[in-house]
Write an enzyme that holds these catalytic residues in place. Structure first.
Site, PDB file in Angstrom:
ATOM      1  N   ASN A 178       0.826  -1.313  -0.252  1.00 47.23           N
ATOM      2  CA  ASN A 178       0.123   0.072   0.132  1.00 47.23           C
ATOM      3  C   ASN A 178       0.931   1.542  -0.039  1.00 47.23           C
ATOM      4  O   ASN A 178       0.336   2.147  -0.425  1.00 47.23           O
ATOM      5  CB  ASN A 178      -0.837   0.048   1.078  1.00 47.23           C
ATOM      6  CG  ASN A 178      -0.473  -0.009   2.552  1.00 47.23           C
ATOM      7  OD1 ASN A 178       0.873  -0.372   2.782  1.00 47.23           O
ATOM      8  ND2 ASN A 178      -0.930   0.764   3.621  1.00 47.23           N
ATOM      9  N   GLU A 273       4.229  -3.883  12.591  1.00 50.28           N
ATOM     10  CA  GLU A 273       3.054  -2.342  12.436  1.00 50.28           C
ATOM     11  C   GLU A 273       1.946  -3.235  11.730  1.00 50.28           C
ATOM     12  O   GLU A 273       2.054  -3.554  10.366  1.00 50.28           O
ATOM     13  CB  GLU A 273       3.847  -1.577  11.446  1.00 50.28           C
ATOM     14  CG  GLU A 273       5.188  -1.001  12.078  1.00 50.28           C
ATOM     15  CD  GLU A 273       4.668  -0.261  13.364  1.00 50.28           C
ATOM     16  OE1 GLU A 273       3.606   0.313  13.209  1.00 50.28           O
ATOM     17  OE2 GLU A 273       5.780   0.123  13.927  1.00 50.28           O
ATOM     18  N   CYS A 307      -2.987   2.209   6.713  1.00 47.14           N
ATOM     19  CA  CYS A 307      -2.992   1.492   7.903  1.00 47.14           C
ATOM     20  C   CYS A 307      -3.958   2.540   8.921  1.00 47.14           C
ATOM     21  O   CYS A 307      -4.695   2.359   9.680  1.00 47.14           O
ATOM     22  CB  CYS A 307      -2.020   0.903   8.392  1.00 47.14           C
ATOM     23  SG  CYS A 307      -0.448   2.342   8.492  1.00 47.14           S
TER      24      CYS A 307
HETATM   25  P1  NAD Z   1      -0.226  -9.121   4.218  1.00 49.96           P
HETATM   26  O1  NAD Z   1       0.146  -9.389   5.946  1.00 49.96           O
HETATM   27  O2  NAD Z   1      -0.886 -10.161   3.668  1.00 49.96           O
HETATM   28  O3  NAD Z   1       1.455  -8.967   3.754  1.00 49.96           O
HETATM   29  C1  NAD Z   1       2.532  -8.076   3.960  1.00 49.96           C
HETATM   30  C2  NAD Z   1       3.733  -8.814   3.791  1.00 49.96           C
HETATM   31  O4  NAD Z   1       4.055 -10.067   4.411  1.00 49.96           O
HETATM   32  C3  NAD Z   1       3.892  -9.197   2.164  1.00 49.96           C
HETATM   33  O5  NAD Z   1       5.094  -8.733   1.660  1.00 49.96           O
HETATM   34  C4  NAD Z   1       3.444 -10.666   2.355  1.00 49.96           C
HETATM   35  O6  NAD Z   1       4.214 -11.303   1.000  1.00 49.96           O
HETATM   36  C5  NAD Z   1       4.406 -10.954   3.368  1.00 49.96           C
HETATM   37  N1  NAD Z   1       3.852 -12.457   3.953  1.00 49.96           N
HETATM   38  C6  NAD Z   1       2.914 -12.906   3.827  1.00 49.96           C
HETATM   39  N2  NAD Z   1       2.701 -13.940   4.628  1.00 49.96           N
HETATM   40  C7  NAD Z   1       4.004 -14.074   5.262  1.00 49.96           C
HETATM   41  C8  NAD Z   1       4.350 -15.127   6.165  1.00 49.96           C
HETATM   42  N3  NAD Z   1       3.793 -16.156   6.719  1.00 49.96           N
HETATM   43  N4  NAD Z   1       5.832 -14.861   6.746  1.00 49.96           N
HETATM   44  C9  NAD Z   1       6.567 -13.689   6.012  1.00 49.96           C
HETATM   45  N5  NAD Z   1       5.916 -12.715   5.287  1.00 49.96           N
HETATM   46  C10 NAD Z   1       4.630 -13.230   4.913  1.00 49.96           C
HETATM   47  O7  NAD Z   1      -0.623  -7.473   4.633  1.00 49.96           O
HETATM   48  P2  NAD Z   1      -1.324  -7.144   3.135  1.00 49.96           P
HETATM   49  O8  NAD Z   1      -3.029  -7.672   3.331  1.00 49.96           O
HETATM   50  O9  NAD Z   1      -0.895  -7.197   1.981  1.00 49.96           O
HETATM   51  O10 NAD Z   1      -1.382  -5.537   3.553  1.00 49.96           O
HETATM   52  C11 NAD Z   1      -2.332  -4.829   4.234  1.00 49.96           C
HETATM   53  C12 NAD Z   1      -2.259  -4.873   5.755  1.00 49.96           C
HETATM   54  O11 NAD Z   1      -1.154  -4.095   6.199  1.00 49.96           O
HETATM   55  C13 NAD Z   1      -3.404  -4.066   6.554  1.00 49.96           C
HETATM   56  O12 NAD Z   1      -3.839  -4.877   7.322  1.00 49.96           O
HETATM   57  C14 NAD Z   1      -2.836  -2.954   7.011  1.00 49.96           C
HETATM   58  O13 NAD Z   1      -3.463  -2.152   7.896  1.00 49.96           O
HETATM   59  C15 NAD Z   1      -1.315  -3.384   7.252  1.00 49.96           C
HETATM   60  N6  NAD Z   1      -0.483  -1.953   7.376  1.00 49.96           N
HETATM   61  C16 NAD Z   1      -0.041  -1.722   8.510  1.00 49.96           C
HETATM   62  C17 NAD Z   1       0.902  -0.467   8.590  1.00 49.96           C
HETATM   63  C18 NAD Z   1       1.358  -0.078   9.765  1.00 49.96           C
HETATM   64  O14 NAD Z   1       2.254   0.874   9.736  1.00 49.96           O
HETATM   65  N7  NAD Z   1       0.898  -0.109  10.921  1.00 49.96           N
HETATM   66  C19 NAD Z   1       1.240   0.146   7.326  1.00 49.96           C
HETATM   67  C20 NAD Z   1       0.635  -0.325   6.241  1.00 49.96           C
HETATM   68  C21 NAD Z   1      -0.079  -1.283   5.888  1.00 49.96           C
END
Ligand code: NAD
Length: 540
Positions: A178, A273, A307
């Protein structure tokens, strides 16, 4: 927009390798030098990313295998000690130059971020501005964050104690799609400042932006192997967790739990995060002229795929009718668009999966009795994954969007009769990332903030003030995360504290051992007297 032809050429003799399997949006001349930077042995297949604005193929690139990840972390581990040994000034100069490069070359990365994520250019620019802030901040404040600290010793004067911050080694940065520029560097900048090497695993959809960062850090003067990009999905992320000395993870709460468990098994640190279900409260005395546009941006920036963005509006009943009338009108006026320019307010969702999630949340709420004051429709007339900015009223407690993060342009409205009720409603969530309070009385807003369970609270702003202040920690209460990014906290997370305590009197032949050598109860008596004196003098 220019187009290019490429061939996957992977289906054997039956298929002419010269025949293009897809028309890619990006020229090979743009993609090839970036793709060369991927840590890959070309043995794990390829990934084809999509242009969210049209659904067309964007680019194709090789993935990393688990072995590639291990090899990349080994190279990073070999390069890291020399980087940590460099004078701190050299490290901060690299960060300073990086911020300058991102500002100067912003049109390139703005295009790339828009093409990969489908966001509007104004949301992409937030990333450029954020990275410039972060680089400058850590370049200037870094020496302070990393400075040795003197602490009172066991015995005043006789014991000299210093606390040093030592880099952990290799930091693994795992990020979603994102904020393709911001999220890579929010964690990488403090990691590099502290003398670590970084291995980044972006979401496959936004890999090219991470590779552009790899090019920019090289131009800034970062030596080889200190910033490496590995590509792939969950399996590659998991492999990275298995090799690094600290994991800086940004993503969903569900995956964050898995990452924390895996890092926990290895006893390496993890900062997480995670998601939010962020509330914004419009108090009875709020200035609606600023609260309305502020709330619109807080809810719909980046099409709500942020987020920190607001998914729950909590409005005092005294101003609810007027606020909502003006808010809904402003939401209706938002311009959706696909231009690589500043004409659109709101861009696309990133993918078909995101569109499905958002549509499901809205349809579920409507089926359970909610009403759409505006929006509630898929805007396929603009692009395949566009969804209209949506305001829902009367969302029942059992609707999915009442509690689950939607991560899209959807906000629900709750009217409250008092500030106390507002605080109760705002805190009624398992998540606690960000919150916003609008009130003419800032002192009162600060008192409300102290009662809100969220890692950041913005007063008379939606999210930008806290996010854009990189000296202040940012992160989540409850299931929104663990640890903090930004500020001193981020540097501490990516370093080990090492205490070096010197028994100064030893060089004059007087030491604790010589005291203990007196035998009997004499050492205890002497130490008891010394501790009594220290207590009376209130020595720390
Ligand atoms: P996601 O958790 O599905 O994926 C995030 C990353 O983790 C990707 O690179 C993915 O390939 C990797 N991943 C997936 N499974 C994994 C595993 N088992 N082990 C290690 N890595 C793995 O996230 P998403 O749904 O694509 O992104 C949106 C989410 O991110 C929303 O919940 C949003 O709120 C959150 N977000 C949080 C922040 C913050 O600063 N708090 C910032 C941006 C987005």
């Amino acid at each position: 927009m220019s187009t290019a032809h490429e061939s996957d050429g992977a289906l054997g003799d039956l298929i002419d390798p010269e025949l293009p399997s897809a028309t890619y949006v990006l020229e090979p001349g743009v993609v090839a030098p970036l793709v060369e930077r991927i840590a890959t042995s070309q043995s794990a297949g390829t990934h084809r990313s999509t242009l969210p604005f049209t659904g067309a193929p964007l680019a194709s690139f090789p993935l990393s295998s688990a072995d590639d990840v291990r090899a990349a972390t080994e190279r990073a581990r070999s390069a890291q000690p020399a980087w940590a040994d460099r004078p701190l000034r050299e490290r901060t100069d690299v960060l300073d130059r990086l911020g300058e490069i991102v500002l100067r070359r912003q049109s390139e990365i703005l295009d790339m971020v828009q093409l990969e994520s489908g966001k509007a250019r104004r949301s992409a620019f937030e990333e450029v501005a954020d990275v410039a802030q972060v680089c400058r901040h850590f370049a200037v404040r870094g020496p302070d964050y990393l400075a040795d600290r003197r602490e009172p010793g066991l015995l005043p004067v006789l014991t000299g104690v210093r606390v040093h911050r030592r880099p952990v080694g290799v930091v693994g940065v795992i990020v979603p799609w994102n904020y393709p520029l911001t999220l890579v560097l929010s964690e990488a900048v403090p990691a590099l400042l502290a003398g670590n090497a970084v291995v980044v695993k972006p979401d496959p959809q936004t890999t090219l932006s991470a590779l552009w960062v790899a090019e920019a850090v090289e131009e800034a003067g970062l030596p080889a192997d200190l910033f490496t990009v590995v590509t792939g999905g969950a399996d590659v992320g998991a492999a990275l967790v298995d090799h690094v000395d600290h994991v800086a993870f940004t993503g969903s709460t569900e995956v964050g739990r898995k990452v924390a468990a895996r890092a926990g098994e290895r006893l390496v640190g993890a900062t997480l995060e995670l998601g939010g279900k962020n509330p914004l409260y419009v108090a009875a005395d709020a200035d609606l002229a600023s609260a309305v546009p502020g709330a619109v941006r807080a809810c719909f920036a980046n099409s709500g795929q942020l987020c920190m963005s607001i998914e729950r509006l909590v409005v005092h009943e005294d101003v609810a009718d007027e606020f909502l009338a003006r808010f809904v009108e402003a939401v209706r006026d938002l311009r959706l668009g696909t231009g690589l320019d500043y004409t659109a307010d709101v861009g696309s969702l990133v993918s078909a999966a995101q569109l499905e999630r958002v549509s499901e949340h809205v349809d579920d709420a409507l089926a359970k009795g909610a009403r759409a004051l505006v929006g509630g429709v898929h805007r396929s007339d603009v692009g395949p994954y566009f969804y209209a900015p949506t305001v829902l009223d009367g969302v029942p407690d059992d609707a999915r969007c009442a509690t689950e993060e939607t991560f899209g342009p959807v906000v629900s409205v709750t009217r409250v009769a008092s500030d106390d009720e507002a605080v109760r409603v705002m805190n009624a969530s398992d998540l606690g990332l960000n919150a916003s309070v609008w009130s003419a009385d800032v002192a009162h807003a600060r008192r409300l903030a102290a009662r809100i369970e969220a890692g950041t609270v913005n007063v008379n702003d939606g999210y930008t003030s806290a996010w854009g202040s990189p000296g202040a920690p940012m992160g989540g209460f409850k299931a929104s995360g663990l640890g903090r990014r930004h500020g001193r906290e981020s540097v501490e997370a990516m370093t080990e504290a090492q205490t070096v305590a010197v028994q100064r009197a030893a060089r004059f032949g007087a030491s604790l051992d010589s005291l203990y050598a007196l035998g009997g109860d004499t050492p205890s008596r002497v130490l008891t007297a010394a501790l009594q004196v220290m207590r009376r003098l209130r020595l720390p």
